[in-house]
Design an enzyme around this catalytic site. Structure first.
Site, mmCIF file in Angstrom:
data_model
loop_
_atom_site.group_PDB
_atom_site.id
_atom_site.type_symbol
_atom_site.label_atom_id
_atom_site.label_comp_id
_atom_site.label_asym_id
_atom_site.label_seq_id
_atom_site.Cartn_x
_atom_site.Cartn_y
_atom_site.Cartn_z
ATOM 1 C CD GLU A 44 -2.595 1.041 2.723
ATOM 2 O OE1 GLU A 44 -3.676 1.657 2.903
ATOM 3 O OE2 GLU A 44 -2.478 0.190 3.658
ATOM 4 C CE LYS A 127 -7.405 1.126 2.985
ATOM 5 N NZ LYS A 127 -6.259 1.674 3.952
ATOM 6 C CB CYS A 163 -4.839 -1.995 3.799
ATOM 7 S SG CYS A 163 -4.177 -2.348 5.440
#
Length: 591
Positions: A44, A127, A163
């Site tokens: 990330e 994300k 994540c």
């Protein structure tokens, strides 16, 4: 079934070093290519480092990240690596920052992943789940994505996630099942906490079951201010079988061949669509990467499975890495600390030597008239065991000069000694360029058992998030580990075995002021890490009178903690980024 050779690049980027991080990606991609990889994954925001915090609000930094991504794609192609698809985390934006007056609803900074191939950015993903708890403030910085990107690679449909998308059910992983993908890639900047590796594997298994697909989880490694990332990258197939797992706290390339279901043919014949599908509140956008390197011949690549280590070994590695990266990334040549002969300074000294080598560690004995002979001897013994640069600077003449000009008594005299020591350490820092390490443990910080501008002085505290009882466990583990390897244990047994004391007055012991640490620490852990109130602590079996005494000390010491040096986070709730309470606060637990 198609086989993809995956390369999970568990690397250590630096925040803000766009050029250096891009070079990191290029070097590791070359290594992955040499290993026959067909898809390479990086963590990330690897291109910017993570977390970038308020750098998100600088439009110049966002623009630099976007330009660095495009340049990286071209550079990979120029390196002869353009045919290898590479997944890279970076900072993107599709609108002004949300804090600006010209902000647009649903647009702004994005925590993003990109697929680089053929010198171009061929796909991006934003994300979806943004964490806003503990050390995370992503809802402050980013706008969530609402689209799942599915990329066809080597005949396999691959979904991109980042994540927190994995830590919450629904959203991208549920959409991935509906999209019929064979592989979910999740790129991570997941900070270390003790035993988090025990949580991570079951979590990845749940998401694999939710998606009905293999999950490739790559995590960064390295220290960033108070945070440390341990790696622990892994691959889990759709039925929950652990296929490969990388080591903790080191850079590592995990290369593994994974059998995956072939992508279903679609109406357009190649899987490319504009994004007409919608499922679980997310649009699905598809793209195809052509010209992927063919599957290598010969034996299959097996990444192996690294077994977890003991808690003490895990924490020690985290503290060593956190200290090393703080010193090196901030370009300090060396560190200096006060050596009292006690357990805390002994553990910090041993950590520093492990992190930096003895030649970059200066330990200074700063005895006063109250310093016992055995403490002086223990400090010297530690220096001999570790080989650090050892110096002695008696403070009593300086203390006497103060006392000759000021009328002080009691605690004021005790604090004066600590502050003279702090002045000497900072003077060495100024003169020789060392970073001063402070040595107060989490138990002392919790109850305010320290002197502002004295023993609390310093630029970094390696044991800030380590309870006193864990300090002893770490010392014993480190000595036993040295003995197992045939080396000299670094920490004197006297420092481990003697009763802890600040030695600021005759015969002083910590137990004069504090409950025994094996009584104190469980109360502190319940109150600070567990957010238990007085009632909950009483129900846990602790003495109500001791609870009341401890809670008063904790609540009135907030102003001290706010001024303490940063230190590596290893627990679920560290002081500073995790635990944020007002200094001016009249709330008290009822007694």
């Amino acid at each position: 079934m198609p086989t993809l050779r995956l390369a999970l690049s568990q690397v250590n980027p630096s925040v803000g070093d766009l050029a250096g991080n891009a070079d990191l990606v290029r070097r590791w991609t070359r290594t992955a290519a040499d290993a026959g990889a067909q898809l390479v994954l990086f963590p990330e925001m690897v291109l910017t480092g993570y977390p970038v915090e308020d750098l998100v609000f600088r439009r110049s930094f966002v623009a630099a990240s976007q330009a660095a991504l495009r340049r990286l794609a071209a550079d990979l192609a120029a390196d002869g690596l353009g045919g290898l698809p590479v997944v890279v985390g970076y900072l993107d934006a599709d609108g002004p920052p949300q804090v600006s007056s010209d902000a647009e609803p649903g647009r702004g900074a994005r925590n993003a992943a990109a697929v680089l191939h053929g010198g171009e950015v061929v796909a991006t993903y934003f994300k979806h789940h943004l964490p806003n708890y503990g050390v995370f403030d992503e809802d402050r910085y980013f706008v969530p994505g609402d689209t799942l990107t599915v990329v066809r690679v080597g005949g396999v449909d691959v979904a991109l996630t980042i994540c927190e998308d994995m830590w919450q059910a629904g959203g991208p992983f549920a959409a991935a099942r509906q999209a019929g993908v064979g592989l979910v890639v999740t790129i991570n900047g997941s900070p270390y906490e003790l035993n988090k590796d025990d949580i991570r594997l079951p979590l990845v298994r749940r998401r694999a079951a939710e998606a009905g697909a293999t999950v490739a989880y790559v995590n960064m490694v390295g220290g960033q201010d108070e945070l440390v990332f341990e790696g622990d990258s892994l691959i889990v197939d759709a039925d929950g079988t652990l296929l490969a797992r990388a080591p903790q706290f080191v850079e590592h390339l995990l290369v593994h061949d994974v059998e995956l279901p072939a992508a279903a043919e679609r109406a357009d014949g190649d899987g490319a669509r504009a994004g007409g599908e919608v499922t679980d509140g997310m649009r699905i956008v598809r793209a195809t990467v052509g010209g992927v390197p063919p599957a290598p011949g010969g034996a299959a690549a097996v990444g192996g499975i690294i077994e977890p280590v003991a808690d003490e070994a895990e924490v020690w590695q985290a503290l060593v890495l956190g200290l090393r990266d703080y010193v090196d990334k901030n370009r300090f040549p060396s560190v200096v600390l006060g050596l009292s002969g006690g357990i805390d300074s002994a553990v910090v000294a041993a950590l520093a030597v492990d992190a930096l080598t003895p030649g970059r560690v200066v330990g200074v004995s700063l005895p006063s008239q109250h310093s016992s002979e055995h403490s002086r001897a223990d400090a010297e013994d530690l220096a001999k065991r570790t080989g650090l640069d050892y110096r002695v600077a008696p403070i009593q003449p300086m203390v006497d000069t103060f006392l000759a000009n000021m009328s002080l008594s009691g605690v004021a005299v005790e604090n004066l000694q600590a502050r003279v020591r702090g002045v000497l350490l900072m003077a060495l820092s100024n003169q020789e360029g060392h970073l001063v390490l402070t040595t107060g443990n989490k138990s002392e910080l919790a109850v305010g058992y320290s002197t502002l501008y004295g023993d609390s002085v310093g630029g970094f505290n390696p044991v800030k998030d380590v309870w006193k009882t864990l300090i002893w466990r770490l010392a014993k583990w480190r000595n036993a580990d040295a003995a197992r390897r045939g080396e000299t244990p670094p920490i004197p047994e006297n420092s481990i075995g003697k009763p802890p004391s600040a030695e600021l007055s005759p015969g002083q012991l910590d137990s004069d002021t504090l409950p025994d640490y094996d009584v104190l620490d469980p109360i502190l852990i319940g109150y600070i890490d567990g957010d238990l109130g007085r009632t909950g602590l009483v129900e846990s079996g602790h003495d109500p009178a001791i609870i009341d005494r401890v809670l008063r000390m904790v609540d009135t010491a907030e102003y001290k903690r706010r001024q303490s040096a940063p230190g590596t986070k290893i627990s679920m709730k560290a002081f500073g980024r995790d635990r944020r309470l007002p200094i001016t606060n009249r709330w008290r637990e009822d007694s």
